[in-house]
Design an enzyme around this catalytic site. Sequence first.
Site, short mmCIF file in Angstrom:
data_model
loop_
_atom_site.label_atom_id
_atom_site.label_comp_id
_atom_site.label_asym_id
_atom_site.label_seq_id
_atom_site.Cartn_x
_atom_site.Cartn_y
_atom_site.Cartn_z
N LYS A 101 -0.86 -1.53 9.80
CA LYS A 101 -1.00 -0.85 9.33
C LYS A 101 -0.60 -0.84 6.99
CE LYS A 101 3.63 0.28 9.64
NZ LYS A 101 4.50 -0.91 10.86
N ARG A 133 10.37 6.94 9.96
CA ARG A 133 9.76 6.07 11.02
C ARG A 133 10.61 7.26 11.76
NH1 ARG A 133 9.28 1.01 8.62
NH2 ARG A 133 8.97 -0.91 9.94
N ARG A 190 3.92 -15.70 9.46
CA ARG A 190 3.02 -15.02 8.66
C ARG A 190 3.57 -15.25 6.54
NH1 ARG A 190 4.01 -8.17 8.52
NH2 ARG A 190 6.34 -8.17 8.48
N ARG A 226 9.34 -13.16 6.05
CA ARG A 226 10.63 -12.27 5.69
C ARG A 226 11.55 -12.84 6.51
NH1 ARG A 226 7.22 -6.57 5.99
NH2 ARG A 226 9.50 -6.02 8.17
N ARG A 256 13.59 -4.89 16.20
CA ARG A 256 12.51 -4.33 15.63
C ARG A 256 11.77 -3.34 17.17
NH1 ARG A 256 10.57 -7.70 11.86
NH2 ARG A 256 8.84 -6.60 10.97
#
Length: 218
Positions: free
Chosen positions: A16, A91, A130, A165, A176
């Site tokens: 997203k 959220r 990532r 991260r 998460r």
Amino acid sequence: MVPGETVLMGPPGSGKGTQARLLADAHGWVQLATGDLFRDHQRRGTALGRLAGERMAKGAYVPDEITVGMVRERLAEIPPGTRVVFDGFPRTVPQAKALDGLLAECGRHLHRVVLFEVAGDPLLDRLAGRVTCASCQAVYAARVRPPRVAGVCDRCGGALASSARPDDSPEVVLKRLDVYEEQTRPVIAHYEATGLLRRIDGVGPVDEVTERVREALS
Ligand code: ADP
Ligand code: ZN
């Protein structure tokens, strides 16, 4: 043209953020990404940044009141005629309810909520490895979206920082995903009831997903 604001929803790693940035670039919208705003506070060493940093490191959410306050401040800086694409907010159900008030305060309203659906393990693959462009913040992932030239940003030629991260470690990623199921899944039902929700398949090449987002917004 889209007659209101857009929310992009989906689990961590569902893509997203990438699509929010593409929408902002293509249409001159502002991407309002709460995760980015928290990380910005962290870099600036504010009190909010310290609190957010502690929560993010554990994979937990930042408290609603603090998150909503930060979004209100950011919204106040955006010119009234400029569209906003929300990325990572709301959220929780309380955040979703607060958003209506926040938008009304600045004469805006929600047009559509696009839900990125991605089943199971692809998320872990996407989050693993990532890398981010130091200049334009474009995100790449070793397995599913590698840059054309290793270490170089496709978009701007900037250097890719190989560090993921701090909250991309496997343990925190699993946490998460759990927190998403528990606290964010109910937001889907909330928006389904309002008729604003559109579901799209988040799996596939970036430009195909972009096309699905475009259809969902029309
Ligand atoms: P991702 O979508 O990949 O999890 P984000 O950058 O959107 O990444 O969010 C990173 C972290 O920032 C979250 O795990 C959470 O701790 C915090 N965060 C971001 N947005 C919110 C929000 N709307 N409410 C509470 N916490 C948030
Ligand atoms: Zn770049």
